[in-house]
Design an enzyme around this catalytic site. Structure first.
Site, mmCIF file in Angstrom:
data_model
loop_
_atom_site.group_PDB
_atom_site.id
_atom_site.type_symbol
_atom_site.label_atom_id
_atom_site.label_comp_id
_atom_site.label_asym_id
_atom_site.label_seq_id
_atom_site.Cartn_x
_atom_site.Cartn_y
_atom_site.Cartn_z
ATOM 1 N N ILE A 1 0.865 -1.169 0.000
ATOM 2 C CA ILE A 1 0.000 0.000 0.000
ATOM 3 C C ILE A 1 0.908 1.227 0.000
ATOM 4 O O ILE A 1 2.059 1.163 0.423
ATOM 5 C CB ILE A 1 -0.992 0.032 1.189
ATOM 6 C CG1 ILE A 1 -0.251 0.043 2.529
ATOM 7 C CG2 ILE A 1 -1.958 -1.136 1.128
ATOM 8 C CD1 ILE A 1 -1.198 0.164 3.738
ATOM 9 N N ASP A 2 0.395 2.337 -0.494
ATOM 10 C CA ASP A 2 1.207 3.541 -0.646
ATOM 11 C C ASP A 2 1.612 4.124 0.700
ATOM 12 O O ASP A 2 0.933 3.920 1.717
ATOM 13 C CB ASP A 2 0.439 4.611 -1.429
ATOM 14 C CG ASP A 2 0.168 4.202 -2.868
ATOM 15 O OD1 ASP A 2 0.917 3.364 -3.396
ATOM 16 O OD2 ASP A 2 -0.798 4.733 -3.451
ATOM 17 N N LYS A 3 2.688 4.891 0.678
ATOM 18 C CA LYS A 3 3.137 5.624 1.864
ATOM 19 C C LYS A 3 2.036 6.539 2.394
ATOM 20 O O LYS A 3 1.847 6.685 3.607
ATOM 21 C CB LYS A 3 4.379 6.450 1.511
ATOM 22 C CG LYS A 3 4.982 7.238 2.658
ATOM 23 C CD LYS A 3 6.245 7.948 2.194
ATOM 24 C CE LYS A 3 6.912 8.733 3.326
ATOM 25 N NZ LYS A 3 8.178 9.366 2.876
ATOM 26 N N THR B 1 -1.082 6.058 2.245
ATOM 27 C CA THR B 1 -2.255 5.273 2.633
ATOM 28 C C THR B 1 -2.000 4.623 3.989
ATOM 29 O O THR B 1 -0.937 4.066 4.222
ATOM 30 C CB THR B 1 -2.539 4.178 1.586
ATOM 31 O OG1 THR B 1 -2.708 4.786 0.308
ATOM 32 C CG2 THR B 1 -3.782 3.386 1.941
ATOM 33 N N ARG C 1 -6.777 5.870 -6.367
ATOM 34 C CA ARG C 1 -6.502 7.310 -6.367
ATOM 35 C C ARG C 1 -6.748 7.911 -7.750
ATOM 36 O O ARG C 1 -7.374 8.975 -7.878
ATOM 37 C CB ARG C 1 -5.071 7.562 -5.897
ATOM 38 C CG ARG C 1 -4.818 7.059 -4.484
ATOM 39 C CD ARG C 1 -3.339 6.990 -4.125
ATOM 40 N NE ARG C 1 -2.772 8.327 -3.927
ATOM 41 C CZ ARG C 1 -1.504 8.522 -3.569
ATOM 42 N NH1 ARG C 1 -0.689 7.491 -3.385
ATOM 43 N NH2 ARG C 1 -1.062 9.747 -3.391
#
Length: 260
Positions: free
Chosen positions: A59-61, A63, A177
């Site tokens: 998962i993204d930083k 998120t 996103r």
């Protein structure tokens, strides 16, 4: 506090599963899972504390929320194959600064990679078509595109924000996103589309349903509740009521879709 002490505190405070083979954490916003070039990340923090972790997914930083690791390679392979074969049900929470989002919808917009490695929809923004509650777009023939499907339902609204539960059926990089932004409902605080965000990115990895192959193989649903930073920024007041309503509408996300 030492790196070992910080890592142990994080595991104690944020662990959802913590056993000999697997570790699931409710990741805070602002820290990478792995591969951080300008600071630390979860894999590096664990290594500095003498522990080896293997991320099962990413998962993204920006998120927050549920992230699953294994502590052994034999446990890693069967879990990553479930993600590759799309037999894992992933549910995210996202907040948009809009009220005109339909109660449920399907975003069927293929993705591509543009300049500076930025993920974008593989078609013109002004060519996106909404029919009912489904968004599609003709694909530009001169770009490499990847079929990408996101399903969503609305969980809650107020005068400023809408809270969505989303299932990224395909799971491309930045899929949720980009999909929300390109249909006009960008996530609040998303630095990809908001040059100077005034709040954290309101995207949270909420649930994973998968076969617990490191245990007895039965279907297991893991859940990471969003923290107060997410709830307060969204303006949600009746949290218990919102989650009770969620259980009634979440089945709308489970419709099967075949996407290559």
């Amino acid at each position: 506090m030492s790196s070992t002490g910080e890592w142990r505190r994080m595991c104690a405070d944020l662990a959802i599963v913590d056993d000999a083979d697997a570790l699931a954490l409710n990741k805070p916003v602002g820290i990478s899972v792995t591969g951080e070039r300008h600071g630390t990340d979860l894999v590096r923090m664990a290594a500095e504390a003498g522990e080896t972790l293997y991320p099962v997914h990413r998962i993204d930083k920006a998120t927050s929320g549920l992230i699953l690791f294994t502590r052994t390679l034999p446990a890693h392979g069967p879990l990553t194959r479930q993600f590759q074969q799309r037999t894992v049900d992933k549910t995210y929470l996202a907040v948009t600064a809009s009220r005109d989002v339909p109660d449920h919808g399907v975003i069927d917009l293929p993705l591509s990679v543009g300049r500076k490695n930025r993920v974008r929809v593989a078609g013109r923004r002004d060519a996106i078509v909404r029919e009912g509650d489904t968004w599609t777009v003709p694909v530009d023939s001169d770009v490499t595109s990847y079929p990408s499907l996101t399903r969503f339902v609305v969980l809650w609204r107020n005068r400023r924000h809408t809270l969505l539960a989303l299932r990224p059926v395909t799971g491309r990089r930045h899929q949720i996103r980009v999909h929300l932004a390109w249909i006009g409902h960008a996530i609040v605080g998303d630095p990809l589309f908001e040059p100077d965000p005034q709040t954290r990115t309101l995207l949270h990895s909420w649930r994973l349903s998968l076969d617990a192959t490191w245990l007895d193989g039965e279907r297991l649903t893991l859940e990471a509740k969003p923290g107060d930073d997410f709830i307060d920024a969204a303006g949600i007041t009746n949290v218990d009521g919102m989650f009770a309503h969620a259980e009634k509408v979440l089945p709308a996300l489970s419709t099967s879709e075949a996407v290559e």
